[in-house]
Design an enzyme around this catalytic site. Sequence first.
Site, PDB file in Angstrom:
ATOM      1  N   ASN A 160      -6.710   4.801   7.971  1.00  0.00           N
ATOM      2  CA  ASN A 160      -6.184   3.610   8.029  1.00  0.00           C
ATOM      3  C   ASN A 160      -6.899   2.789   6.880  1.00  0.00           C
ATOM      4  OD1 ASN A 160      -4.995   0.978   9.154  1.00  0.00           O
ATOM      5  ND2 ASN A 160      -7.192   0.491  10.000  1.00  0.00           N
TER       6      ASN A 160
ATOM      7  N   GLN B  84      -7.466  -3.857  -4.892  1.00  0.00           N
ATOM      8  CA  GLN B  84      -8.560  -2.853  -4.690  1.00  0.00           C
ATOM      9  C   GLN B  84      -7.962  -1.888  -3.633  1.00  0.00           C
ATOM     10  OE1 GLN B  84     -10.968  -2.482  -6.798  1.00  0.00           O
ATOM     11  NE2 GLN B  84     -10.268  -4.421  -7.587  1.00  0.00           N
ATOM     12  N   GLU B  85      -7.257  -2.393  -2.745  1.00  0.00           N
ATOM     13  CA  GLU B  85      -6.762  -1.433  -1.766  1.00  0.00           C
ATOM     14  C   GLU B  85      -5.949  -0.424  -2.248  1.00  0.00           C
ATOM     15  OE1 GLU B  85      -4.961  -3.307   1.705  1.00  0.00           O
ATOM     16  OE2 GLU B  85      -6.210  -5.057   1.511  1.00  0.00           O
TER      17      GLU B  85
ATOM     18  N   ASP C  41     -10.063  -0.060  14.030  1.00  0.00           N
ATOM     19  CA  ASP C  41     -11.020  -0.577  12.880  1.00  0.00           C
ATOM     20  C   ASP C  41     -12.965   0.096  13.060  1.00  0.00           C
ATOM     21  OD1 ASP C  41      -8.959  -1.876  11.679  1.00  0.00           O
ATOM     22  OD2 ASP C  41      -9.361  -3.564  12.860  1.00  0.00           O
TER      23      ASP C  41
ATOM     24  N   ASN D 119       0.886  -1.409  -0.053  1.00  0.00           N
ATOM     25  CA  ASN D 119       0.159  -0.053  -0.084  1.00  0.00           C
ATOM     26  C   ASN D 119       0.835   1.101   0.042  1.00  0.00           C
ATOM     27  OD1 ASN D 119      -3.129  -0.347   0.192  1.00  0.00           O
ATOM     28  ND2 ASN D 119      -2.210  -1.969   1.652  1.00  0.00           N
TER      29      ASN D 119
ATOM     30  N   MET E  71       0.855  -2.660  12.379  1.00  0.00           N
ATOM     31  CA  MET E  71       0.055  -3.721  13.314  1.00  0.00           C
ATOM     32  C   MET E  71       0.184  -3.197  14.842  1.00  0.00           C
ATOM     33  SD  MET E  71      -0.685  -5.661  10.852  1.00  0.00           S
ATOM     34  CE  MET E  71      -1.321  -6.887  11.482  1.00  0.00           C
ATOM     35  N   ARG E  72       0.290  -2.180  15.056  1.00  0.00           N
ATOM     36  CA  ARG E  72       0.502  -1.681  16.375  1.00  0.00           C
ATOM     37  C   ARG E  72      -0.666  -0.545  16.562  1.00  0.00           C
ATOM     38  NH1 ARG E  72       4.590  -2.972  19.458  1.00  0.00           N
ATOM     39  NH2 ARG E  72       2.927  -2.511  21.214  1.00  0.00           N
TER      40      ARG E  72
ATOM     41  N   HIS F 141      -8.485  -1.146   5.921  1.00  0.00           N
ATOM     42  CA  HIS F 141      -8.545  -2.567   6.512  1.00  0.00           C
ATOM     43  C   HIS F 141      -8.980  -3.385   5.427  1.00  0.00           C
ATOM     44  CE1 HIS F 141      -9.606  -5.377   9.693  1.00  0.00           C
ATOM     45  NE2 HIS F 141     -10.735  -5.546   9.011  1.00  0.00           N
TER      46      HIS F 141
HETATM   47  C1  GRF Z   1      -3.238  -4.838   4.038  1.00  0.00           C
HETATM   48  O1  GRF Z   1      -3.879  -5.863   3.689  1.00  0.00           O
HETATM   49  C2  GRF Z   1      -3.917  -3.642   4.673  1.00  0.00           C
HETATM   50  O2  GRF Z   1      -5.234  -3.866   4.579  1.00  0.00           O
HETATM   51  C3  GRF Z   1      -3.730  -4.345   5.968  1.00  0.00           C
HETATM   52  O3  GRF Z   1      -2.419  -4.955   6.097  1.00  0.00           O
HETATM   53  C4  GRF Z   1      -2.142  -5.193   4.944  1.00  0.00           C
HETATM   54  C5  GRF Z   1      -0.768  -4.379   4.585  1.00  0.00           C
HETATM   55  O4  GRF Z   1      -0.220  -4.809   3.337  1.00  0.00           O
HETATM   56  N1  GRF Z   1      -3.967  -3.179   7.200  1.00  0.00           N
HETATM   57  P1  GRF Z   1       0.940  -4.054   2.916  1.00  0.00           P
HETATM   58  O5  GRF Z   1       2.107  -4.046   3.580  1.00  0.00           O
HETATM   59  O6  GRF Z   1       0.576  -2.677   2.341  1.00  0.00           O
HETATM   60  O7  GRF Z   1       1.298  -4.858   1.516  1.00  0.00           O
END
Ligand code: GRF
Length: 222
Positions: free
Chosen positions: A111, A177-178, A149, A16, A94-95, A113
């Site tokens: 954020n 899609q992200e 979230d 991302n 992740m924190r 998700h």
């Molecule tokens: C993604 O699936 C995001 O939605 C979630 O953690 C993942 C991170 O992936 N919060 P990346 O590190 O951006 O490849």
Amino acid sequence: MMPINLGVFVSGRGTNLQSIIDACEAGKIDATVAVVISDQADAYGLERARKHNTPAIYTPVGKNNTPEYDEADRKQLEILREHQVDLVCLAGYMRRVGPAVLSAYSESILNIHPALLPSFPGTHGQEDAANYGVRVSGCTVHFAWPKFDTGPIIIQAAVPVLPGDDGDSLTARILRQEHKIYPQAIQWFAQGRLQIEGRCVKVKDAPPPTITEAIISPGLDL
Ligand code: GRF
């Protein structure tokens, strides 16, 4: 328009982050990634940032509610200020973001998700959705509130869950899609088009959804 400065938080591979960097460099969004912060020294996201000459900083965070955690929170805020960050983007971080950053950047932290919130919050959104047997899942970009979230939703993309999908195949479909919706949400923020009203977000002059009727999954025989 003056580009806004982004501070992106990552814990892992950073795809991302890459989509955000690419959108900035292509001039698709009025933003610059000013700094990348990670709680993991070996996060590949830090490496991605360095490849684009973007400051990439490791801040050890320690356990929640410890002096090390509070120190990291203060340090992260200092880094964000030093790089004149306007918008914080959590991208696979992740924190929990600490209280100092949360209050200094209230309404300016996004954020992403990998599920259609409020369904399947938490760290395994895709696997949880696949195991539950839903027929449609997706991803959500939202403002971050102190409770994980839960914040106001800006944009969501829905994808079908296909027969034979497992967490991995669904993850890949959602991830594509992200990479589209996160840069878009950032651009709307940069353009000042997002207005939070309670737990809803108004997007000024929002384009209509790409599908105007419905995703029905599986499709209909009738
Ligand atoms: C993604 O699936 C995001 O939605 C979630 O953690 C993942 C991170 O992936 N919060 P990346 O590190 O951006 O490849």
